[in-house]
Design an enzyme around this catalytic site. Structure first.
Site, PDB file in Angstrom:
ATOM      1  N   HIS A  97       0.742  -1.291   0.011  1.00  0.00           N
ATOM      2  CA  HIS A  97       0.087  -0.110   0.050  1.00  0.00           C
ATOM      3  C   HIS A  97       0.743   1.193  -0.167  1.00  0.00           C
ATOM      4  O   HIS A  97       0.420   2.337  -0.208  1.00  0.00           O
ATOM      5  CB  HIS A  97      -1.111   0.073   1.355  1.00  0.00           C
TER       6      HIS A  97
HETATM    7  C1  UD1 Z   1      -2.302   5.411   5.891  1.00  0.00           C
HETATM    8  C2  UD1 Z   1      -0.986   5.976   6.483  1.00  0.00           C
HETATM    9  C3  UD1 Z   1      -0.096   5.016   6.535  1.00  0.00           C
HETATM   10  C4  UD1 Z   1      -0.410   3.638   7.128  1.00  0.00           C
HETATM   11  C5  UD1 Z   1      -1.668   3.278   6.258  1.00  0.00           C
HETATM   12  C6  UD1 Z   1      -2.323   1.947   6.952  1.00  0.00           C
HETATM   13  C7  UD1 Z   1      -0.681   8.388   6.140  1.00  0.00           C
HETATM   14  C8  UD1 Z   1       0.317   9.447   5.422  1.00  0.00           C
HETATM   15  N1  UD1 Z   1      -0.331   7.129   5.640  1.00  0.00           N
HETATM   16  O1  UD1 Z   1      -1.949   5.381   4.518  1.00  0.00           O
HETATM   17  O2  UD1 Z   1       1.224   5.292   7.409  1.00  0.00           O
HETATM   18  O3  UD1 Z   1       0.538   2.560   7.045  1.00  0.00           O
HETATM   19  O4  UD1 Z   1      -2.617   4.173   6.459  1.00  0.00           O
HETATM   20  O5  UD1 Z   1      -3.416   1.351   6.089  1.00  0.00           O
HETATM   21  O6  UD1 Z   1      -1.213   8.688   6.957  1.00  0.00           O
HETATM   22  N2  UD1 Z   1      -9.188   4.726   1.577  1.00  0.00           N
HETATM   23  C9  UD1 Z   1     -10.280   3.910   1.284  1.00  0.00           C
HETATM   24  N3  UD1 Z   1     -10.957   3.561   2.304  1.00  0.00           N
HETATM   25  C10 UD1 Z   1     -10.407   3.821   3.539  1.00  0.00           C
HETATM   26  C11 UD1 Z   1      -9.198   4.212   3.741  1.00  0.00           C
HETATM   27  C12 UD1 Z   1      -8.424   4.612   2.696  1.00  0.00           C
HETATM   28  O7  UD1 Z   1     -10.998   3.788   0.076  1.00  0.00           O
HETATM   29  O8  UD1 Z   1     -11.187   3.382   4.667  1.00  0.00           O
HETATM   30  C13 UD1 Z   1      -8.560   5.326   0.352  1.00  0.00           C
HETATM   31  C14 UD1 Z   1      -8.448   6.577   0.352  1.00  0.00           C
HETATM   32  O9  UD1 Z   1      -9.280   6.917  -0.755  1.00  0.00           O
HETATM   33  C15 UD1 Z   1      -7.148   6.757  -0.532  1.00  0.00           C
HETATM   34  C16 UD1 Z   1      -6.124   5.697  -0.119  1.00  0.00           C
HETATM   35  O10 UD1 Z   1      -7.172   4.884   0.285  1.00  0.00           O
HETATM   36  O11 UD1 Z   1      -7.221   6.855  -1.826  1.00  0.00           O
HETATM   37  C17 UD1 Z   1      -5.213   6.147   0.903  1.00  0.00           C
HETATM   38  O12 UD1 Z   1      -5.716   6.776   2.299  1.00  0.00           O
HETATM   39  P1  UD1 Z   1      -4.873   7.337   3.187  1.00  0.00           P
HETATM   40  O13 UD1 Z   1      -5.243   7.296   4.635  1.00  0.00           O
HETATM   41  O14 UD1 Z   1      -4.372   8.813   2.595  1.00  0.00           O
HETATM   42  O15 UD1 Z   1      -3.418   6.741   3.166  1.00  0.00           O
HETATM   43  P2  UD1 Z   1      -2.960   5.164   3.439  1.00  0.00           P
HETATM   44  O16 UD1 Z   1      -2.475   4.787   2.209  1.00  0.00           O
HETATM   45  O17 UD1 Z   1      -4.255   4.254   3.958  1.00  0.00           O
END
Ligand code: UD1
Length: 354
Positions: free
Chosen positions: A202
């Site tokens: 991820h």
């Molecule tokens: C975040 C953390 C990372 C952690 C990870 C665990 C930051 C910068 N990164 O990364 O350190 O290891 O979480 O998973 O804070 N999304 C969904 N549904 C959700 C959550 C996210 O669809 O419930 C999608 C969002 O729309 C986005 C992507 O996932 O496109 C990334 O989500 P985001 O929380 O920004 O960062 P992570 O990659 O999950």
């Protein structure tokens, strides 16, 4: 004492579980969820499975660019901290929720404790590295998981604020491992115990460049055992955007698992392939060999004891590395013995404000 925990993303819910348990009847514990992760299986399922009390506040902030997401959290948390007047704000790990909470609290002169302080990758391309460094320098109390983390704090002139408490993820892992020991595997793929790999991917550095993502999947697809790829929403979204099929060769893409199901799946696997920080360490604690698709790791002990191998760019080498023989057994416990959450709460209660 009133302690306010701020969480937002999946690994933070896991860390919160043993801390909330250790806090029970000893402190007034207020839980604030920023809403960074919001899908049921990325958020609510963790609260239910790990017996975490329902958050007192959910800011419902959701996804967005770093500035948009962190800014909305800063503003929302400032209001919550002002209304709640906690004695301590406790922040976890290295996500945007961690940084926003630390920054909002120090500006209001509310003492901040950072759990999982002192971890460093020294990779300035990782958003988490900036979140960690900035949070450590802002916080009043630095609760470190390992001696290596304490050493990093000392190098940055932060030794006086550091306390070695151990790793709270180890506490919860041991507890859940014992609970699921004899339960059936919950994998949506045709696999036999001991004869499959568990994979997750991820990190933006691995997912967001389609060429790199294709090369990683191609390498993983050529290993000798079936690979169950637990696809994070970020990975699914990027793959869809670029028309990349996640199920290639040995790989079957599945939905992310609940924490107990993940622990069970890793325990019975032949190995783990990941770019997650937590999962590398969980593999080590369960004594399952891990291959980490990153140039470096914060959990250097997993590599030093021979249970984790890092692969940065040479994805053609992945099959040989993943299929390697098991390393020499060890009973080393660099992450503590499962009492880190109790030590964390003892440390906070011993300090009446910073
Ligand atoms: C975040 C953390 C990372 C952690 C990870 C665990 C930051 C910068 N990164 O990364 O350190 O290891 O979480 O998973 O804070 N999304 C969904 N549904 C959700 C959550 C996210 O669809 O419930 C999608 C969002 O729309 C986005 C992507 O996932 O496109 C990334 O989500 P985001 O929380 O920004 O960062 P992570 O990659 O999950």
């Amino acid at each position: 004492m009133r302690i306010l925990s701020v969480v937002g993303a999946r690994p933070q819910f896991v860390k919160l579980a043993p801390v909330a348990e250790a806090m029970r009847d000893r402190a007034e514990h207020v839980i604030v969820h920023t809403g960074q992760h919001y899908d049921h299986n990325m958020s609510d399922a963790f609260f239910a499975d790990l017996g975490i009390p329902h958050p007192d506040v959910n800011l419902g902030i959701g996804s967005g660019g770093h500035g948009e997401q962190t800014g909305a959290m800063l503003s929302g948390l400032e209001t919550v901290f002002t209304d709640t007047a906690p004695d301590w704000v406790l922040v976890y790990g290295d996500t945007n929720s961690t940084l926003a909470a630390a920054l909002a609290a120090v500006k209001l002169h509310v003492p901040v404790a950072h759990l999982e302080a002192g971890l460093r990758s020294f990779n300035r391309r990782m958003p988490e590295e900036h979140n960690r460094v900035l949070t450590d320098h802002a916080a009043d109390l630095l609760l470190a998981p390992t001696q290596v983390a304490m050493d990093h704090l000392a190098h940055e002139g932060l030794a006086e604020r550091g306390v070695l408490v151990g790793d709270v993820m180890t506490d919860v892992l041991y507890r859940v491992r014992d609970r699921v020991a004899n339960t059936p595997l919950a994998l949506d793929a045709p696999v036999e115990p001991g004869e499959y790999y568990v994979a997750t991917l991820h990190r933006p550095d691995n997912t967001d460049d389609p060429e790199r993502l294709r090369a990683i999947l191609d390498g993983i697809g050529k290993v000798t055992r079936p690979v169950v790829l637990l696809a994070h929403p970020r990975l699914r979204a990027v793959a869809e955007r670029h028309g990349i099929d996640l199920s290639v060769g040995a790989v079957t893409a599945c939905e992310p698992l609940s924490y107990p199901d993940l622990v069970n799946a890793v325990s019975h696997s032949a190995g783990v392939i990941t770019d997650s920080g937590g999962l590398q360490k969980e593999a080590f604690l369960l004594r399952v060999p891990c291959t980490t698709i990153r140039p470096e790791t914060e959990w250097v002990e997993t590599v030093e004891y021979g249970w984790n191998t890092l692969v940065h760019d040479d994805f053609a080498a992945l099959p040989g590395i993943v299929d390697r023989p098991r390393p020499a057994e060890t009973d080393a416990a660099p992450y503590g013995t499962g009492r880190a959450a109790l030590t964390t709460v003892d440390t906070l209660l011993a300090r009446d404000g910073a």
